[in-house]
Design a protein around this motif. Structure first.
Motif, short mmCIF file in Angstrom:
data_model
loop_
_atom_site.label_atom_id
_atom_site.label_comp_id
_atom_site.label_asym_id
_atom_site.label_seq_id
_atom_site.Cartn_x
_atom_site.Cartn_y
_atom_site.Cartn_z
N LEU A 120 2.58 60.86 32.34
CA LEU A 120 3.88 61.46 32.61
C LEU A 120 3.66 62.84 33.18
CD1 LEU A 120 5.68 60.46 29.28
CD2 LEU A 120 5.36 59.11 31.36
N THR A 121 3.90 63.01 34.48
CA THR A 121 3.69 64.30 35.12
C THR A 121 4.98 65.13 35.06
OG1 THR A 121 4.21 63.26 37.21
CG2 THR A 121 1.88 63.48 36.69
N ALA A 122 4.85 66.42 35.35
CA ALA A 122 5.99 67.35 35.36
C ALA A 122 6.78 67.24 34.05
CB ALA A 122 6.89 67.09 36.56
N THR A 123 6.07 67.02 32.96
CA THR A 123 6.72 66.75 31.68
C THR A 123 6.15 67.68 30.62
OG1 THR A 123 6.97 64.44 32.30
CG2 THR A 123 7.15 64.94 29.95
N THR A 124 7.03 68.23 29.80
CA THR A 124 6.57 69.10 28.71
C THR A 124 6.89 68.45 27.37
OG1 THR A 124 8.67 70.26 28.81
CG2 THR A 124 6.83 71.27 29.96
N VAL A 125 6.11 68.85 26.37
CA VAL A 125 6.37 68.39 25.01
C VAL A 125 7.42 69.32 24.41
CG1 VAL A 125 5.38 68.14 22.70
CG2 VAL A 125 4.07 67.44 24.71
N GLY A 126 8.54 68.74 23.99
CA GLY A 126 9.64 69.56 23.48
C GLY A 126 9.54 69.83 22.00
N GLU A 127 9.20 68.82 21.24
CA GLU A 127 9.29 68.96 19.79
C GLU A 127 8.50 67.83 19.13
OE1 GLU A 127 12.85 69.26 16.46
OE2 GLU A 127 13.35 69.47 18.56
N LEU A 128 7.95 68.12 17.94
CA LEU A 128 7.28 67.08 17.16
C LEU A 128 8.21 66.63 16.04
CD1 LEU A 128 3.62 68.42 16.78
CD2 LEU A 128 4.72 67.30 18.72
N HIS A 129 8.19 65.34 15.76
CA HIS A 129 9.03 64.77 14.70
C HIS A 129 8.15 64.12 13.64
CE1 HIS A 129 12.88 65.16 16.88
NE2 HIS A 129 12.15 64.97 17.97
N GLY A 130 8.69 64.06 12.44
CA GLY A 130 8.03 63.31 11.38
C GLY A 130 7.76 64.16 10.16
N ARG A 131 7.88 63.54 9.00
CA ARG A 131 7.53 64.19 7.74
C ARG A 131 6.54 63.29 7.03
NH1 ARG A 131 10.46 67.58 4.96
NH2 ARG A 131 10.41 66.33 3.09
N GLY A 132 5.53 63.85 6.45
CA GLY A 132 4.51 63.01 5.83
C GLY A 132 3.52 62.50 6.87
N ARG A 133 4.03 62.12 8.04
CA ARG A 133 3.19 61.72 9.16
C ARG A 133 3.99 61.89 10.44
NH1 ARG A 133 -2.35 60.76 10.17
NH2 ARG A 133 -2.35 60.23 12.37
N LEU A 134 3.31 62.22 11.51
CA LEU A 134 3.98 62.32 12.81
C LEU A 134 4.64 60.99 13.14
CD1 LEU A 134 4.22 64.26 15.36
CD2 LEU A 134 2.34 62.91 16.30
N THR A 135 5.89 61.02 13.63
CA THR A 135 6.56 59.79 14.04
C THR A 135 6.86 59.78 15.53
OG1 THR A 135 8.70 60.74 13.48
CG2 THR A 135 7.64 59.38 11.79
N GLY A 136 6.86 60.93 16.16
CA GLY A 136 7.14 60.92 17.58
C GLY A 136 7.07 62.29 18.21
N VAL A 137 7.03 62.27 19.53
CA VAL A 137 6.95 63.49 20.33
C VAL A 137 8.10 63.46 21.32
CG1 VAL A 137 5.58 64.68 22.07
CG2 VAL A 137 4.44 63.65 20.09
N ALA A 138 8.97 64.46 21.27
CA ALA A 138 10.06 64.55 22.24
C ALA A 138 9.53 65.18 23.51
CB ALA A 138 11.20 65.39 21.67
N VAL A 139 9.85 64.57 24.65
CA VAL A 139 9.36 65.10 25.93
C VAL A 139 10.54 65.34 26.87
CG1 VAL A 139 7.06 64.06 25.80
CG2 VAL A 139 8.95 62.75 26.80
N ARG A 140 10.29 66.23 27.82
CA ARG A 140 11.34 66.57 28.78
C ARG A 140 10.73 66.64 30.17
NH1 ARG A 140 16.19 69.37 29.25
NH2 ARG A 140 16.41 69.35 26.99
N HIS A 141 11.31 65.88 31.08
CA HIS A 141 10.85 65.92 32.46
C HIS A 141 11.50 67.09 33.18
CE1 HIS A 141 10.21 64.62 36.66
NE2 HIS A 141 9.13 64.03 36.15
N ARG A 142 10.83 67.59 34.19
CA ARG A 142 11.36 68.73 34.93
C ARG A 142 12.76 68.45 35.48
NH1 ARG A 142 7.05 70.98 38.93
NH2 ARG A 142 6.01 71.31 36.94
#
Lengths: 466, 402
Positions: free
Chosen positions: B204-226
């Motif tokens: 995924l190009t031109a994309t930044t990581v917005g936020e990490l989700h999950g408690r106890g263990r990571l469940t997902g990564v929010a991403v945002r395209h330009r």
């Protein structure tokens, strides 16, 4: 010594007292109760002590200069500060008396300083004084432009919140308190004794202390009380690398003004610099995440206070939830007929006040019939030092000569040795996760966040996992 | 706090860090008869970063291409065979004087005085916190460094589904290591508008990581395209790769000025820092470059260290080298003599067929079009000959594109 983390709770006779919540306040209460020849339980929903609000506070040992005069908080913070300072010295909890400056950046804040100085006196604190701008700048040369003056509060100190909670819990467990973790309370059937339905089965107890922090109102409702509602107030914090430590000498506190409370910049006993907290009222009691907006706000405010700070590396970003109740004081309520005490609404001053809260709560339990006879002093404990201002093993030739493992540095950023990690893993209250190990040793808590040592530390942790 | 019971020791040259740069330098110095050459390595084994890089491609002709660990061993053996003392498990914790370091090891505390100190302390990746990626703090958030060691050195379980942040070579090695550990790579995410394709993995190009989700263990990564599109990548592991920063702590504790671009010690073309007798080489200067570059710098620095040991005066710092955006940094940072090795120049943006100019006080010293693109993950190598035209009494030398 009993510490359980899984399986059904042990049966047998009811406990004399059960403390719900093994944060800094609950652990202090359990420690105070452990003096008595009684059956005491300390239970918590988490897998570790001090794993909720207590682990994410601003780590300051307060004088109580700015409490509401005449409040319970004012008295307990003042008493607690004295008790905890002495306890810390005996126990090896790092405390650095760096002092605080409440820095005024505008005329309104400057005008508020005399009132704050006066309030300090009414809270029994007489050493605060107002400094002119040039003296503030001489004391803190890296401050941003626009300083108009400050209130100097020389007895505000830094303290390690993690070691404090752990010391209380360690002492309590060694003195015979049963510590049950991973043990959430689902409901309470009041009675003689009360029966708590927990995630690990029923627990019976004659007296009950509610130190459940963010969940104190829920426990209260199980017993029919609706005195207060906890509104989680999120505080996001940015921790800067220890190379930033030279930029700041005091705890730089904000002066509250009409636009609300500002953020503070403070050194930590670990040698870092902390910036924060935000103050966001939320509904979700699990929302311990940071946000892009929160971090941007902190950086903007931090840049004004200490411009050079923003060039330093960030080692950690975290968010804590404070148990705000909308009331101006601690919500400590005794219900003697129910043999029940609620310790609610303990905000960030609770760390300072913890020992005084504990003594106060034991007094309330006695009024409800708890016998206080046969009290003895607890066995002293000596905790491993995590503070930079005190000798650490990696610089202690005698320790290394006696045990070379104290010369084997595993976490390079924080200079944590294999000997310290081994000790923490074998301690009375061992960690249940690598994060718990970090709070006991600082391992992988530094600028690289595990790039260099993360795998080695995790391997040591997994090796020791029961 | 007063350090107690430190043993005093002496060396002619004290090299901090037994990676390729430090070992190559130590080997050459020991062979040249520089006296006692001691290399301090805080890790249990010498060799530096290549120890953890199990892919091939290390070394240079006519030697066979080696995997990282074999390459690391080769340099450790070379330094030892040349007569350098490579001491592992020894950490330089601070300075007790201009050329005097304090150390900690299982054998105790030492205070080592040297005639020359070389900082070859390497680099690390910026972790999630330093990148100010918001969200929760669950387990499952790694850097490549931790990933490589977890898999190759300790055989620790990683996770089932991973997102790799970055698409540079190190990110591709991270993806390969994840697959080797039995972890699916859900996607690679890069802010860059273009990236090389990786078989079987969406990039995924031109994309930044917005936020990490999950408690106890990571469940997902929010991403945002330009372009504004957002999404959530479900995963239990995220590996932050690249974004290197020199391990400059010892330099800073010694009061040695850093270059604001590289965040490594500021050096001239002879690897001299501002502190007489203190040199710096390898990734400590500029973040990650190839091991061959680190070796080349170590070997080239040997002549400067020998000259210093022979009594050559520490020269006045010459004019600084500055870069104009989108250029990020250049090494060396000052021109005191004629550079003998290529200068390394890094751009923040990809630029095809870049034209690089060097100018001083309005006078163009040199200008050249490069056939290779400038890239945020790869340095341009500028030939050094034009540094002979620098006026040592003049102003800053400015490097710019176009």
């Amino acid at each position: 010594m009993t510490l359980t983390r899984r399986g059904p709770l042990p049966g047998g006779a009811p406990y004399d007292v059960t403390v719900v919540g093994a944060g800094v306040v609950g652990s202090a209460i359990a420690r105070e109760l452990s003096r008595l020849p009684l059956r005491i339980a300390l239970i918590d929903a988490c897998d570790d002590v001090g794993n909720g609000t207590s682990k994410a506070n601003t780590a300051i040992l307060h004088t109580g200069f700015d409490a509401v005069p005449g409040s319970l908080e004012s008295r307990l913070v003042r008493d607690g500060q004295r008790l905890l300072a002495a306890y810390a010295a005996d126990t090896g909890i790092p405390v650095e008396p760096v002092g605080a400056l409440l820095v005024a950046w505008n005329e309104e804040q400057l005008a508020a300083l005399p009132g704050l100085a006066d309030k300090a006196v009414r809270n029994g604190y007489r050493s605060a004084r107002i400094l002119p701008a040039h003296e503030v700048r001489a004391r803190e040369p890296e401050l941003g432009p626009g300083v108009l003056g400050a209130l100097d509060v020389p007895d505000e100190s830094l303290i390690c919140p993690w070691t404090t909670t752990l010391a209380y819990a360690t002492q309590a467990v060694r003195a015979g308190v049963d510590l049950h973790l991973n043990c959430p309370v689902r409901s309470v059937a009041p009675g003689e004794p009360h029966t708590l339905a927990t995630g690990r089965g029923p627990l019976r107890t004659r007296h009950l202390v509610n130190a459940a922090g963010l969940y104190a109102d829920e426990i209260d409702r199980f017993l029919g009380h609706t005195d207060f509602t906890v509104t989680p107030r999120r505080g996001q914090l940015i921790v800067f690398d220890e190379l930033a430590r030279g930029l700041v000498r005091h705890i730089l506190l904000p002066v509250p003004d009409a636009r609300g409370k500002g953020v503070l910049v403070t050194p930590t006993v670990y040698g870092n610099v902390m910036l924060g907290p935000t103050a966001e009222d939320l509904d979700d009691r699990t929302a311990t995440g940071s946000t892009a907006d929160g971090l941007a706000l902190l950086r903007e405010k931090g840049r004004r206070i200490l411009p050079a700070l923003l060039d330093e590396e960030v080692t950690a970003v975290y968010a804590g939830l404070r148990a705000a109740t909308g009331q101006d004081d601690y919500a400590v309520r005794a219900h003697p007929a129910q043999r029940y005490v609620t310790v609610g609404g303990i905000r960030s001053t609770g760390l300072t006040a913890s020992m005084a809260i504990a003594a106060h709560v034991v007094g309330l339990l006695a009024e409800a019939g708890l016998p206080l006879t046969g009290a003895r002093d607890p066995e002293p404990v000596r905790m491993p030092n995590l503070g930079e201002a005190f000798p650490r093993p990696y610089r202690d030739a005698a320790m290394i000569a006696a045990d070379p493992e104290y010369g084997r540095i595993v976490c390079h950023c924080e200079r944590v040795t294999r000997g310290e990690i081994r000790d923490a893993l074998a301690a009375t209250v061992p960690p249940a996760s690598p994060d718990g190990l970090r709070r006991r040793t600082r391992a992988r808590g530094g600028r690289c966040q595990g790039f260099h040592c993360g795998a080695a530390v995790r391997a040591l942790f997994e090796e020791a996992r029961p | 706090m007063t350090p107690v019971n430190r043993t005093d020791a002496h060396a002619d040259v004290l090299v901090v860090g037994a990676g390729p740069a430090g070992l190559a330098l130590a080997a050459r110095l020991a062979r040249a008869g520089a006296g006692r050459v001691e290399v301090l390595e805080r890790e249990p084994e010498p060799g530096g970063m290549p120890r953890h890089l199990h892919h091939g491609g290390f070394g240079r002709a006519p030697l066979p291409w080696l995997r990282g660990p074999a390459y690391a061993r080769r340099w450790a053996r070379a330094a030892a065979a040349a007569g350098a003392a490579v001491r592992t498990g020894v950490t330089a914790t601070g300075w007790a004087g201009p050329l005097r370091l304090e150390t900690t090891s299982p054998a105790g505390l030492e205070r080592i005085t040297a005639r020359a100190v070389v900082l070859a302390t390497g680099a690390r990746e910026r972790p999630r916190s330093a990148r100010l990626v918001p969200g929760s703090r669950p387990p499952g958030v790694l850097t490549t460094g931790e990933l490589f060691r977890s898999v190759h050195e300790y055989g620790l379980p990683i996770g089932r589904r991973a997102v790799v942040v970055g698409a540079e070579p190190v990110a591709r090695h991270a993806a390969a290591t994840l697959r080797q550990a039995g972890t699916d790579v859900v996607a690679m995410v890069t802010e860059q508008p273009r990236a090389a394709a990786v078989p079987g993995i969406p990039v995924l190009t031109a994309t930044t990581v917005g936020e990490l989700h999950g408690r106890g263990r990571l469940t997902g990564v929010a991403v945002r395209h330009r372009d504004g599109r957002t999404g959530l990548l479900a995963c239990d592991t995220v590996v932050f790769t690249g974004d290197w920063i020199p391990d400059h702590e010892l330099a800073r504790r010694g009061g040695i000025p850093l270059d604001p671009g590289t965040r490594g010690p500021c050096v001239d073309a002879a690897f001299r820092t501002a502190a007489p007798g203190v040199f710096a080489v390898g990734n400590a200067l500029h973040g990650i470059e190839s091991a061959a570059t680190a070796v080349g710098e170590g070997e080239a620095a040997a002549a400067s260290v020998l000259a210093h040991l022979a009594g050559a005066p520490w020269p006045e710092a010459g004019p600084p080298l500055h870069v104009r955006a989108p250029l990020l940094w250049v090494t060396p940072h000052r021109i005191t003599g004629i550079a003998r090795r290529p200068l390394l120049l890094r751009s923040a943006e990809a630029v095809t067929a870049p034209v690089v100019t060097a100018a001083q006080d309005g006078r163009t010293l040199w200008r050249r079009r490069f056939p290779v693109p400038a890239s945020p993950s790869r340095s341009l190598r500028l030939p050094p000959h034009w540094t002979a035209r620098v006026d040592h009494a003049g102003g800053p030398v400015v490097l710019a594109l176009g």
